[in-house]
Design an enzyme around this catalytic site. Structure first.
Site, short mmCIF file in Angstrom:
data_model
loop_
_atom_site.label_atom_id
_atom_site.label_comp_id
_atom_site.label_asym_id
_atom_site.label_seq_id
_atom_site.Cartn_x
_atom_site.Cartn_y
_atom_site.Cartn_z
N LYS A 100 0.86 -1.19 0.00
CA LYS A 100 0.00 0.00 0.00
C LYS A 100 0.89 1.23 0.00
O LYS A 100 2.04 1.16 0.40
CB LYS A 100 -0.87 0.01 1.26
CG LYS A 100 -2.11 0.87 1.16
CD LYS A 100 -3.24 0.12 0.47
CE LYS A 100 -4.53 0.89 0.49
NZ LYS A 100 -5.68 0.02 0.23
P1 NAD Z 1 -13.03 7.70 -2.73
O1 NAD Z 1 -11.93 8.68 -2.74
O2 NAD Z 1 -13.71 7.36 -4.01
O3 NAD Z 1 -14.16 8.18 -1.69
C1 NAD Z 1 -13.85 8.48 -0.36
C2 NAD Z 1 -15.09 9.04 0.30
O4 NAD Z 1 -14.81 9.22 1.69
C3 NAD Z 1 -15.52 10.40 -0.24
O5 NAD Z 1 -16.92 10.45 -0.31
C4 NAD Z 1 -15.01 11.36 0.82
O6 NAD Z 1 -15.71 12.59 0.87
C5 NAD Z 1 -15.21 10.53 2.06
N1 NAD Z 1 -14.44 11.02 3.20
C6 NAD Z 1 -13.14 11.40 3.22
N2 NAD Z 1 -12.82 11.84 4.45
C7 NAD Z 1 -13.92 11.69 5.22
C8 NAD Z 1 -14.21 11.97 6.57
N3 NAD Z 1 -13.28 12.46 7.39
N4 NAD Z 1 -15.45 11.69 7.03
C9 NAD Z 1 -16.41 11.19 6.20
N5 NAD Z 1 -16.17 10.91 4.91
C10 NAD Z 1 -14.94 11.16 4.43
O7 NAD Z 1 -12.43 6.40 -2.03
P2 NAD Z 1 -12.90 4.90 -2.18
O8 NAD Z 1 -12.11 4.28 -3.27
O9 NAD Z 1 -14.38 4.83 -2.21
O10 NAD Z 1 -12.35 4.25 -0.83
C11 NAD Z 1 -13.08 4.33 0.38
C12 NAD Z 1 -12.54 3.30 1.36
O11 NAD Z 1 -12.65 2.00 0.78
C13 NAD Z 1 -11.08 3.45 1.75
O12 NAD Z 1 -10.90 3.05 3.08
C14 NAD Z 1 -10.38 2.48 0.83
O13 NAD Z 1 -9.14 2.03 1.35
C15 NAD Z 1 -11.39 1.36 0.81
N6 NAD Z 1 -11.28 0.48 -0.37
C16 NAD Z 1 -11.37 0.97 -1.62
C17 NAD Z 1 -11.30 0.11 -2.71
C18 NAD Z 1 -11.47 0.56 -4.11
O14 NAD Z 1 -11.48 -0.30 -5.02
N7 NAD Z 1 -11.64 1.84 -4.39
C19 NAD Z 1 -11.06 -1.27 -2.47
C20 NAD Z 1 -10.99 -1.73 -1.17
C21 NAD Z 1 -11.09 -0.85 -0.12
#
Ligand code: NAD
Length: 434
Positions: free
Chosen positions: A119
């Site tokens: 990561k």
């Molecule tokens: P993204 O950037 O598309 O979205 C992130 C969201 O979180 C946004 O809506 C943002 O406004 C919100 N956010 C940020 N800070 C915040 C806060 N302090 N309080 C409330 N909301 C907040 O990211 P994503 O890809 O959707 O990833 C979200 C989570 O899922 C992360 O923990 C990431 O590690 C995990 N994840 C993502 C994937 C993937 O394929 N994208 C896969 C596995 C896990």
């Protein structure tokens, strides 16, 4: 470039509040105790293999140069190349990257993939930069990482604040810096790319769809109908949106959302498509959505609902808010959203947690399909991808659910035990060089 050898115990002491590393280590140790993990293998898995830190200069739109710090932590590659996302966020540091890399090792192992865990990311608030600055930052970061990433060595993917465009820039930079004959053969250096650049149809929805599937499988096992069930989502980005989209299609009702711009609630239901369209015209932010009222963000997790999906950042459900949670099910879309203290309270209250390494594993499974597609020079169709994803998620869910029932442990411990045992087996078969 500086390569830092880690001393996790020392650095964990420096963290004043519970860091993500404390959580992942406690989760790991508790599962390792349960399976009586060989002490030598416990030593190996307690520490990261490599930690890469790069400081690099980028010219801003106004002509000034800014220095950025980027990280790539490679936890373990016993089962295959390191795999895991790149995050652009002010909270990115070595502690966060270590913890997230470790979770990736367990996640890829649990999913039965030929990958290890890594990561990284950049400590940056991307909102402060223009599109062309972000492109130069991404390309220069890729150049600085150089051969520390590679399609058979370490394969990044999108994470918080990075997307298919970011991956296209990384792939292009990486390929452009290879010898001419190797350029096009290297597009699987990253997954999560856009469709015309080797991306997989359906990779965008894979994580959120997987989150939905694990909720559906849980509902089937426990004879619960999702129809009319109320759910709340923290984070309305890639994961939060797609999980909401599929849950709504199955009859469940989105009643509250929180993102970085605020928190909204409507117990009569928030239309997922309407909220998505609003975000498209509002810089990705849910704030000011007309079909809801604004609510206090500190009380978000106490909102009345049946299912809660944290899909933003780590350490969100803690001993402070866990006692007030109304949901019967927590489906961890985010990585590490529930800390160990919060989890104890939830489990004591009889609340089920579908752990992150299972719940959001659809993303890395989708990434694996994209990697295979590129490696084999194939183009997969969406329906084929969704069927394969469904099958893989069901296998993982059933393994974890059955283990938790037979061993009488919670689902996180079950998931960790299965994941660690697969890696333990590889070490036992291969031994330790030399
Ligand atoms: P993204 O950037 O598309 O979205 C992130 C969201 O979180 C946004 O809506 C943002 O406004 C919100 N956010 C940020 N800070 C915040 C806060 N302090 N309080 C409330 N909301 C907040 O990211 P994503 O890809 O959707 O990833 C979200 C989570 O899922 C992360 O923990 C990431 O590690 C995990 N994840 C993502 C994937 C993937 O394929 N994208 C896969 C596995 C896990």
């Amino acid at each position: 470039m500086t390569t830092v050898t880690s001393d996790l115990k020392k650095s964990a002491k420096k963290v004043p509040v519970r860091g993500m590393m404390d959580n992942v280590m406690e989760q790991f140790n508790s599962a390792a105790d349960h399976i009586n993990l060989h002490p030598n293998i416990r030593k190996i898995l307690s520490i990261t293999n490599n930690e890469i830190l790069v400081n690099f200069p980028v010219k801003m739109d106004n002509g000034e140069v800014e220095i950025f710090t980027g990280y790539r932590v490679q936890h373990n590659n016993a089962l295959g190349p390191y795999k895991g996302g790149l995050r652009y966020h002010p909270t990115v540091d070595l502690d966060a990257a270590r913890a997230l890399a470790m979770w990736m090792t367990w996640k890829t192992s649990l999913a039965g993939l030929p990958y290890g865990g890594g990561k990284g990311g950049i400590k940056i608030d991307p909102k402060k930069y223009s599109e062309s600055e972000l492109e130069r930052i991404t390309r220069r970061f890729t150049f600085a990482l150089a051969d520390n990433i590679g399609p058979e060595h370490d394969i990044p993917a999108p994470d918080v604040n990075t997307n298919s465009q970011t991956m296209a820039w990384i792939a292009d930079t990486y390929m452009s810096t290879r010898p001419p004959a190797e350029r096009t053969a290297n597009q699987h250096v990253v997954t999560g790319k856009p469709d015309a650049s080797g991306g997989l149809e359906g990779r965008d929805r894979a994580t959120g769809y997987g989150v939905y599937l694990t909720i559906k499988f849980w509902a089937e096992k426990t004879n619960v109908s999702l129809n009319g069930k109320k759910f709340i989502v923290q984070g309305f980005g890639n994961v939060g949106y797609w999980a909401s989209y599929f849950l709504e299609k199955d009859g469940a009702k989105l009643v509250a959302v929180q993102d970085a711009s605020g928190s909204i609630e409507n117990q009569n239901g928030i239309g997922v498509d309407e909220l998505f369209a609003h975000c498209q015209n509002n810089s990705g932010r849910i704030a000011d959505f007309a079909g809801s009222k604004t609510v206090d963000g500190n009380k978000f997790f106490a909102i009345d609902c049946d299912i809660c999906i944290p899909a933003a950042l780590g350490n969100q459900i803690t001993k402070e808010n866990a006692p007030d949670i109304k949901a019967k099910l927590i489906a961890e879309g985010a990585n590490g959203p529930t800390n160990v203290e919060g989890e104890k309270i939830l489990l004591d209250r009889g609340i089920t947690i579908i752990p992150d390494i299972l719940c959001n594993s659809g993303g890395v499974v989708g990434s694996y399909f994209e990697w295979l597609q590129n490696r084999n020079g194939e183009i997969w169709q969406l329906d084929e991808v969704m069927v394969k994803l469904d099958k893989k998620m069901k296998e993982s869910f059933n393994k974890v659910y059955d283990y938790s029932k037979t061993q009488k442990v919670d689902m996180r411990t079950a998931a960790f035990c299965i994941a660690i045992q697969r890696i333990e087996k590889a070490y036992i078969q291969r031994g330790i060089f030399p």
